[in-house]
Design a protein around this motif. Structure first.
Motif, PDB file in Angstrom:
ATOM      1  N   GLN A 212       0.826  -1.212   0.000  1.00 49.92           N
ATOM      2  CA  GLN A 212       0.000   0.000   0.000  1.00 49.92           C
ATOM      3  C   GLN A 212       0.863   1.266   0.000  1.00 49.92           C
ATOM      4  OE1 GLN A 212      -2.690  -0.515   3.325  1.00 49.92           O
ATOM      5  NE2 GLN A 212      -3.848  -2.130   2.277  1.00 49.92           N
ATOM      6  N   GLY A 213       1.904   1.239  -0.828  1.00 47.33           N
ATOM      7  CA  GLY A 213       2.786   2.391  -0.974  1.00 47.33           C
ATOM      8  C   GLY A 213       3.852   2.531   0.089  1.00 47.33           C
ATOM      9  N   GLN A 214       3.859   1.641   1.077  1.00 48.45           N
ATOM     10  CA  GLN A 214       4.846   1.716   2.172  1.00 48.45           C
ATOM     11  C   GLN A 214       5.994   0.760   1.895  1.00 48.45           C
ATOM     12  OE1 GLN A 214       3.392   0.443   5.970  1.00 48.45           O
ATOM     13  NE2 GLN A 214       5.223   1.072   7.086  1.00 48.45           N
ATOM     14  N   ASP A 215       7.219   1.269   1.974  1.00 47.20           N
ATOM     15  CA  ASP A 215       8.414   0.456   1.783  1.00 47.20           C
ATOM     16  C   ASP A 215       8.509  -0.577   2.912  1.00 47.20           C
ATOM     17  OD1 ASP A 215      10.879  -0.599   1.170  1.00 47.20           O
ATOM     18  OD2 ASP A 215      12.021   1.210   1.692  1.00 47.20           O
ATOM     19  N   LEU A 216       8.606  -1.836   2.563  1.00 49.17           N
ATOM     20  CA  LEU A 216       8.669  -2.895   3.568  1.00 49.17           C
ATOM     21  C   LEU A 216      10.096  -3.260   3.963  1.00 49.17           C
ATOM     22  CD1 LEU A 216       5.875  -5.274   2.214  1.00 49.17           C
ATOM     23  CD2 LEU A 216       5.760  -3.795   4.228  1.00 49.17           C
ATOM     24  N   TYR A 217      11.086  -2.671   3.313  1.00 50.02           N
ATOM     25  CA  TYR A 217      12.463  -3.029   3.653  1.00 50.02           C
ATOM     26  C   TYR A 217      12.842  -2.694   5.094  1.00 50.02           C
ATOM     27  CZ  TYR A 217      14.535  -5.244  -0.409  1.00 50.02           C
ATOM     28  OH  TYR A 217      14.874  -6.157  -1.382  1.00 50.02           O
ATOM     29  N   PRO A 218      12.398  -1.565   5.664  1.00 52.66           N
ATOM     30  CA  PRO A 218      12.717  -1.333   7.076  1.00 52.66           C
ATOM     31  C   PRO A 218      12.229  -2.464   7.980  1.00 52.66           C
ATOM     32  CG  PRO A 218      12.000   0.710   6.077  1.00 52.66           C
ATOM     33  CD  PRO A 218      11.768  -0.363   5.055  1.00 52.66           C
ATOM     34  N   ARG A 219      11.062  -3.007   7.712  1.00 58.05           N
ATOM     35  CA  ARG A 219      10.550  -4.109   8.524  1.00 58.05           C
ATOM     36  C   ARG A 219      11.370  -5.377   8.317  1.00 58.05           C
ATOM     37  NH1 ARG A 219       4.236  -4.998   8.112  1.00 58.05           N
ATOM     38  NH2 ARG A 219       4.902  -6.715   9.479  1.00 58.05           N
ATOM     39  N   LEU A 220      11.779  -5.632   7.063  1.00 57.60           N
ATOM     40  CA  LEU A 220      12.612  -6.804   6.800  1.00 57.60           C
ATOM     41  C   LEU A 220      13.981  -6.657   7.471  1.00 57.60           C
ATOM     42  CD1 LEU A 220      11.817  -7.442   3.021  1.00 57.60           C
ATOM     43  CD2 LEU A 220      11.128  -8.867   4.960  1.00 57.60           C
ATOM     44  N   MET A 221      14.531  -5.447   7.464  1.00 58.08           N
ATOM     45  CA  MET A 221      15.823  -5.218   8.123  1.00 58.08           C
ATOM     46  C   MET A 221      15.711  -5.405   9.634  1.00 58.08           C
ATOM     47  SD  MET A 221      18.126  -4.640   5.793  1.00 58.08           S
ATOM     48  CE  MET A 221      19.474  -3.712   6.548  1.00 58.08           C
ATOM     49  N   GLU A 222      14.601  -4.970  10.206  1.00 61.01           N
ATOM     50  CA  GLU A 222      14.376  -5.181  11.643  1.00 61.01           C
ATOM     51  C   GLU A 222      14.309  -6.673  11.962  1.00 61.01           C
ATOM     52  OE1 GLU A 222      10.834  -3.139  12.764  1.00 61.01           O
ATOM     53  OE2 GLU A 222      11.652  -1.131  12.344  1.00 61.01           O
ATOM     54  N   LEU A 223      13.626  -7.406  11.105  1.00 60.16           N
ATOM     55  CA  LEU A 223      13.524  -8.852  11.298  1.00 60.16           C
ATOM     56  C   LEU A 223      14.903  -9.498  11.204  1.00 60.16           C
ATOM     57  CD1 LEU A 223      11.521 -11.162  11.739  1.00 60.16           C
ATOM     58  CD2 LEU A 223      11.222 -11.289   9.248  1.00 60.16           C
ATOM     59  N   ALA A 224      15.692  -9.078  10.225  1.00 60.42           N
ATOM     60  CA  ALA A 224      17.039  -9.630  10.064  1.00 60.42           C
ATOM     61  C   ALA A 224      17.901  -9.324  11.283  1.00 60.42           C
ATOM     62  CB  ALA A 224      17.684  -9.063   8.801  1.00 60.42           C
ATOM     63  N   ALA A 225      17.806  -8.091  11.792  1.00 64.02           N
ATOM     64  CA  ALA A 225      18.608  -7.686  12.951  1.00 64.02           C
ATOM     65  C   ALA A 225      18.199  -8.434  14.208  1.00 64.02           C
ATOM     66  CB  ALA A 225      18.486  -6.183  13.164  1.00 64.02           C
ATOM     67  N   SER A 226      16.928  -8.815  14.298  1.00 68.26           N
ATOM     68  CA  SER A 226      16.440  -9.497  15.502  1.00 68.26           C
ATOM     69  C   SER A 226      16.951 -10.924  15.600  1.00 68.26           C
ATOM     70  CB  SER A 226      14.908  -9.523  15.489  1.00 68.26           C
ATOM     71  OG  SER A 226      14.420 -10.466  14.531  1.00 68.26           O
ATOM     72  N   GLY A 227      17.341 -11.499  14.465  1.00 66.51           N
ATOM     73  CA  GLY A 227      17.769 -12.893  14.461  1.00 66.51           C
ATOM     74  C   GLY A 227      16.612 -13.873  14.476  1.00 66.51           C
ATOM     75  N   GLN A 228      15.400 -13.382  14.575  1.00 69.27           N
ATOM     76  CA  GLN A 228      14.214 -14.248  14.627  1.00 69.27           C
ATOM     77  C   GLN A 228      13.675 -14.495  13.220  1.00 69.27           C
ATOM     78  OE1 GLN A 228      13.343 -15.546  17.704  1.00 69.27           O
ATOM     79  NE2 GLN A 228      15.259 -14.506  18.223  1.00 69.27           N
ATOM     80  N   VAL A 229      14.506 -15.081  12.392  1.00 67.61           N
ATOM     81  CA  VAL A 229      14.124 -15.340  11.006  1.00 67.61           C
ATOM     82  C   VAL A 229      13.923 -16.839  10.828  1.00 67.61           C
ATOM     83  CG1 VAL A 229      15.439 -13.333  10.213  1.00 67.61           C
ATOM     84  CG2 VAL A 229      16.506 -15.593  10.196  1.00 67.61           C
ATOM     85  N   PRO A 230      13.165 -17.248   9.817  1.00 68.10           N
ATOM     86  CA  PRO A 230      12.974 -18.686   9.582  1.00 68.10           C
ATOM     87  C   PRO A 230      14.316 -19.403   9.439  1.00 68.10           C
ATOM     88  CG  PRO A 230      11.465 -17.397   8.225  1.00 68.10           C
ATOM     89  CD  PRO A 230      12.401 -16.427   8.849  1.00 68.10           C
ATOM     90  N   VAL A 235      20.622 -17.650   5.581  1.00 62.02           N
ATOM     91  CA  VAL A 235      21.620 -17.132   4.645  1.00 62.02           C
ATOM     92  C   VAL A 235      21.099 -15.869   3.970  1.00 62.02           C
ATOM     93  CG1 VAL A 235      22.767 -17.567   2.433  1.00 62.02           C
ATOM     94  CG2 VAL A 235      22.812 -19.304   4.220  1.00 62.02           C
ATOM     95  N   ARG A 236      19.872 -15.910   3.504  1.00 60.78           N
ATOM     96  CA  ARG A 236      19.336 -14.767   2.752  1.00 60.78           C
ATOM     97  C   ARG A 236      19.127 -13.551   3.640  1.00 60.78           C
ATOM     98  NH1 ARG A 236      14.733 -16.425  -1.460  1.00 60.78           N
ATOM     99  NH2 ARG A 236      13.834 -17.643   0.236  1.00 60.78           N
ATOM    100  N   TYR A 237      18.682 -13.765   4.860  1.00 57.40           N
ATOM    101  CA  TYR A 237      18.525 -12.613   5.755  1.00 57.40           C
ATOM    102  C   TYR A 237      19.890 -12.033   6.146  1.00 57.40           C
ATOM    103  CZ  TYR A 237      13.481 -12.498   6.414  1.00 57.40           C
ATOM    104  OH  TYR A 237      12.129 -12.334   6.223  1.00 57.40           O
ATOM    105  N   GLU A 238      20.911 -12.877   6.236  1.00 58.45           N
ATOM    106  CA  GLU A 238      22.258 -12.369   6.492  1.00 58.45           C
ATOM    107  C   GLU A 238      22.744 -11.509   5.328  1.00 58.45           C
ATOM    108  OE1 GLU A 238      25.982 -11.882   8.536  1.00 58.45           O
ATOM    109  OE2 GLU A 238      23.930 -12.405   9.149  1.00 58.45           O
TER     110      GLU A 238
END
Length: 445
Positions: A212-230, A235-238
């Protein structure tokens, strides 16, 4: 409207053929298509022929279905050729690509796109595709060749050099699968995601990923930084953390396209990033077992055959070209689709295969011009393009030395082995593959 003539080459890949046939025949405009099934394995071909009739019955379609072990019969007059062959099969070729490198201490996960396994797969596959394309030039010169065979980028590139008259587009499902994965990670319906992706096959990146026009990369970066990724996507989040963009192909594939994750005497990395070594052989064994299960299931007329639409682009391309309904798909094409047309991705080489969004309608598959991509992404892609280029050059020129050069420049192989080991391993693989490799490239006696 004349029913389209659709040839499935390598139709003995029964489960994949079932998915494609379900997709095609579910469209009312394609329900009476002329389906030609080709494979060199009569037993598998017979099973797929049964599948075709069962799929047609399940979706209420009435196609013409024929099966043949003569490739020319399947290709004669075909409007569309869908290619899904595997040259050399699981045994002996895939087993060789994994087991011989292990003797040198080189471990792999998939080995079908890059790396020493991908190089060998390209060497044994591209000549077969080129021979098939020569048949197409004679029997169906105006056909559209939809290639699902890996190594995708090498295959598309090799065909552009060896059979430029035939229109080829390479199709993969990594773009749409990854979009679904990321949407799930963010708890957003995938149909609400707006994205733009570009690069090379198995190393394309989402340049835009929005809701809806909002960049989702900040949320993906937060997820990557949290370490709570699938666990399957560590590898891909790293790499997202390091590059700022998310790559399309799975972590197990991507781990062997770069020199960072699979390292000798570093099993801590294997554990940390959850890298499934020898993953492709396990999948092959599972798929062979799945084929046996399907064969038994088909012999029971009381067992229903479930047909669900897949995410594959093949049927959508055929439907759009037949009906004129416009769609956007992601396809693998040459970076300069024709002489003087300019580059689709301006900071990648003119002569390489790229994966970009393509408009499809009655006019065919029309690639989108992307322009420049972030320089760090182009630089990483170039390390893979080098290997693709040298493998194709070896096949086109007959210069065996370029196979060694490709292995020498491969990111994972060169990170693990010294030059003497790379030369010896390449020689051993060429000898072991024997007649699967063109004679002019086979190891010297």
């Amino acid at each position: 409207m004349t029913p389209p003539k659709i040839a499935l080459i390598g139709a003995g890949s029964t489960v994949f053929a079932q998915n494609l046939l379900g997709d095609i025949l579910s469209f009312s405009e394609l329900a009476n298509a002329d389906i030609r099934l080709f494979d060199i394995n009569q037993e598998r071909l017979d099973v797929t022929e049964q599948v075709a009739h069962r799929v047609a019955q399940a979706v209420g379609a009435q196609p013409g279905v024929s099966a043949t072990t003569e490739r020319a019969r399947a290709l004669d007059g075909a409007d569309f050729v869908i290619n899904m062959i595997q040259v050399g099969g699981y045994k002996p070729a895939t087993v060789t690509d994994f087991e011989l490198p292990k003797q040198y201490g080189l471990r792999q996960t998939i080995a079908d796109t890059l790396g020493i396994g991908g190089i060998m797969r390209g060497l044994r596959t591209i000549p077969v595709l080129a021979d098939m394309s020569r048949d197409m030039e004679r029997l169906c010169p105006d056909t559209l060749h939809l290639n699902y065979v890996n190594p995708m980028a090498m295959n598309v590139w090799g065909l552009a050099r060896l059979s430029p008259r035939i229109k080829t587009v390479g199709l993969c499902h990594s773009v749409q699968h990854t979009a679904q994965e990321l949407a799930t990670d963010l708890s957003i319906p995938v149909e609400e995601i707006d994205f733009l992706c570009a690069g090379i096959n198995h190393m394309a990146f989402y340049l835009k990923f929005e809701h809806q026009g909002q960049d989702l990369y900040p949320r993906l970066m937060e997820l990557a930084a949290s370490g709570q990724v699938p666990e399957s996507n560590r590898v891909r989040y790293e790499m997202l953390r390091r590059l700022g963009y998310f790559v399309t192909e799975s972590s197990e594939h991507f781990s062997e396209y770069v020199p960072y994750f699979i390292k000798r005497d570093r099993d801590d990395l294997i554990e940390k990033f959850n890298i499934p070594l020898d993953e492709y052989p396990r999948r092959c064994v599972s798929q062979i077992g799945g084929w046996e299960d399907l064969r038994v299931k088909l012999q029971n007329p009381d067992e229903p055959l479930e047909v669900n639409r897949s995410v594959e682009y093949g049927s959508l391309i055929i439907h759009s070209m037949v009906t004129g309904q416009p769609r956007v798909v992601y396809g693998n094409v040459m970076n300069s689709p024709s002489v003087g047309s300019g580059k689709l991705i301006s900071n990648l080489p003119e002569e390489c295969s790229v994966e970009v969004p393509c408009l499809v309608d009655r006019q065919g598959v029309q690639p989108t011009r992307i322009g420049r991509i972030p320089p760090q992404l182009a630089a990483l892609m170039q390390t893979n393009i080098n290997v693709q280029a040298l493998t194709v050059e070896a096949l086109v020129t007959g210069n065996r030395e370029h196979i060694y050069h490709a292995a020498m420049l491969d990111p994972h192989t060169s990170a693990e082995l010294d030059l003497d080991q790379i030369w010896a391993l390449t020689t051993d693989l060429l000898a072991q593959h024997g007649d699967f490799i063109p004679r002019k490239l086979q190891a010297a006696d």
